[in-house]
Design a protein around this motif. Structure first.
Motif, PDB file in Angstrom:
ATOM      1  N   LEU A  91      -2.026  25.523  -7.121  1.00  8.88           N
ATOM      2  CA  LEU A  91      -1.734  24.127  -7.405  1.00  8.88           C
ATOM      3  C   LEU A  91      -3.015  23.372  -7.105  1.00  8.88           C
ATOM      4  CD1 LEU A  91       0.417  21.932  -8.067  1.00  8.88           C
ATOM      5  CD2 LEU A  91       0.654  21.645  -5.604  1.00  8.88           C
ATOM      6  N   GLU A  92      -3.507  22.628  -8.068  1.00 10.60           N
ATOM      7  CA  GLU A  92      -4.756  21.896  -7.884  1.00 10.60           C
ATOM      8  C   GLU A  92      -4.473  20.423  -7.645  1.00 10.60           C
ATOM      9  OE1 GLU A  92      -7.752  22.663 -10.825  1.00 10.60           O
ATOM     10  OE2 GLU A  92      -7.142  24.761 -11.017  1.00 10.60           O
ATOM     11  N   LYS A  93      -5.251  19.839  -6.775  1.00 11.21           N
ATOM     12  CA  LYS A  93      -5.167  18.407  -6.481  1.00 11.21           C
ATOM     13  C   LYS A  93      -6.451  17.745  -6.964  1.00 11.21           C
ATOM     14  CE  LYS A  93      -1.353  18.389  -4.006  1.00 11.21           C
ATOM     15  NZ  LYS A  93      -0.184  17.639  -4.313  1.00 11.21           N
ATOM     16  N   ARG A 136       6.755  17.061 -18.482  1.00  9.50           N
ATOM     17  CA  ARG A 136       5.858  16.016 -19.012  1.00  9.50           C
ATOM     18  C   ARG A 136       4.757  15.622 -18.035  1.00  9.50           C
ATOM     19  NH1 ARG A 136       8.881  12.259 -23.054  1.00  9.50           N
ATOM     20  NH2 ARG A 136       6.979  11.109 -22.717  1.00  9.50           N
ATOM     21  N   ASN A 137       4.962  15.880 -16.747  1.00 12.01           N
ATOM     22  CA  ASN A 137       3.974  15.491 -15.739  1.00 12.01           C
ATOM     23  C   ASN A 137       3.084  16.656 -15.305  1.00 12.01           C
ATOM     24  OD1 ASN A 137       5.987  16.889 -14.354  1.00 12.01           O
ATOM     25  ND2 ASN A 137       5.709  15.684 -12.495  1.00 12.01           N
ATOM     26  N   GLU A 138       3.149  17.786 -16.005  1.00 13.74           N
ATOM     27  CA  GLU A 138       2.419  18.987 -15.591  1.00 13.74           C
ATOM     28  C   GLU A 138       1.393  19.411 -16.649  1.00 13.74           C
ATOM     29  OE1 GLU A 138       5.865  21.296 -13.068  1.00 13.74           O
ATOM     30  OE2 GLU A 138       5.844  21.565 -15.245  1.00 13.74           O
ATOM     31  N   ALA A 139       0.389  20.155 -16.177  1.00 14.76           N
ATOM     32  CA  ALA A 139      -0.615  20.738 -17.072  1.00 14.76           C
ATOM     33  C   ALA A 139      -1.070  22.076 -16.486  1.00 14.76           C
ATOM     34  CB  ALA A 139      -1.805  19.805 -17.242  1.00 14.76           C
ATOM     35  N   ARG A 173       0.326  12.930 -16.274  1.00 11.74           N
ATOM     36  CA  ARG A 173       0.334  14.317 -15.792  1.00 11.74           C
ATOM     37  C   ARG A 173      -0.423  14.351 -14.471  1.00 11.74           C
ATOM     38  NH1 ARG A 173       2.141  17.401 -19.972  1.00 11.74           N
ATOM     39  NH2 ARG A 173       1.935  16.425 -22.019  1.00 11.74           N
ATOM     40  N   TYR A 174       0.254  14.750 -13.413  1.00 10.77           N
ATOM     41  CA  TYR A 174      -0.385  14.752 -12.097  1.00 10.77           C
ATOM     42  C   TYR A 174      -0.131  16.035 -11.318  1.00 10.77           C
ATOM     43  CZ  TYR A 174       4.318  12.998 -11.337  1.00 10.77           C
ATOM     44  OH  TYR A 174       5.674  12.840 -11.357  1.00 10.77           O
ATOM     45  N   THR A 175       0.453  17.035 -11.949  1.00  9.23           N
ATOM     46  CA  THR A 175       0.648  18.335 -11.319  1.00  9.23           C
ATOM     47  C   THR A 175      -0.109  19.356 -12.161  1.00  9.23           C
ATOM     48  OG1 THR A 175       2.826  17.674 -10.515  1.00  9.23           O
ATOM     49  CG2 THR A 175       2.353  20.028 -10.549  1.00  9.23           C
ATOM     50  N   PHE A 176      -1.060  20.056 -11.535  1.00 10.88           N
ATOM     51  CA  PHE A 176      -1.973  20.937 -12.257  1.00 10.88           C
ATOM     52  C   PHE A 176      -1.892  22.358 -11.707  1.00 10.88           C
ATOM     53  CE2 PHE A 176      -3.897  16.683 -11.744  1.00 10.88           C
ATOM     54  CZ  PHE A 176      -3.733  16.240 -13.050  1.00 10.88           C
ATOM     55  N   TYR A 177      -1.633  23.319 -12.591  1.00  7.26           N
ATOM     56  CA  TYR A 177      -1.530  24.724 -12.206  1.00  7.26           C
ATOM     57  C   TYR A 177      -2.695  25.519 -12.774  1.00  7.26           C
ATOM     58  CZ  TYR A 177       3.285  23.306 -11.440  1.00  7.26           C
ATOM     59  OH  TYR A 177       4.406  22.653 -11.024  1.00  7.26           O
TER      60      TYR A 177
END
Length: 184
Positions: free
Chosen positions: A9-11, A86-89, A122-126
């Protein structure tokens, strides 16, 4: 095929580098990416674009010197297939030309993409990284990505299996049985 890999999980973190140009890769520029990295052919890149996946790049005098592939529809990685919210990438491939490495471009590229995707909600990044890819793991440490899990993937003929070896306790999992989301 047998692979060991981490999910992350990236911030958002990092900074821009003003001496370079940043931009979305358009279909005319896909040939540059094809020439930069031997694992990419032109048609797989076109296929990505038709699936509305994207590429973002840092350019130096119009030439792509670093790029990042971005999935906004689904994650498909070694036995993992999950539709993204919708908030993920899914940030799934970063590459920098050898002569431009060591200058922080991959980090700057990530920073810029985090910002652009946040503007889209989009604010959650994998992301995923092979267990033995030391340079990519150092990069993940540098950008302070959190390990979510370690997986073993096995594919022999038609047999395919993904096994979670370890979950990292500092990250509280909440998404689903695929186990690569976090609320921390």
């Amino acid at each position: 095929m047998i692979k060991l890999y981490y999910s992350f999980l990236e911030k958002p973190s990092g900074k821009d580098f003003p001496d370079y140009t940043y931009g979305w890769v358009d279909p005319k520029e896909l040939r540059q990416i094809e020439r930069l990295h031997k694992n990419f052919g032109f048609w797989p890149l076109i296929h990505l674009m038709f699936r509305k996946e994207r590429a973002y790049a840092i350019k130096d005098n119009g030439k792509i010197v670093s790029f990042l592939l971005i999935g906004v529809n689904e994650i498909k990685h070694l036995g993992t297939k999950v539709k993204l919210k919708r908030n993920e990438a899914h940030l799934y491939f970063t590459w920098t030309l050898k002569e431009h490495r060591g200058n922080g471009l991959a980090e700057a590229l990530r920073h810029k993409v985090y910002s652009l995707l946040k503007d889209e909600g989009r604010y959650t990044f994998y992301s995923f990284t092979d267990y033995g890819n030391k340079s990519a793991l150092r990069f993940k440490e540098k950008i302070k990505a959190k390990k979510l899990a370690l997986y073993l993937y096995i594919k022999i003929g038609k047999f395919e299996k993904r096994i979670k070896i370890k979950s990292y306790e500092k990250v509280i999992l909440w998404r689903n049985a695929n186990g690569f989301s976090s609320n921390s």
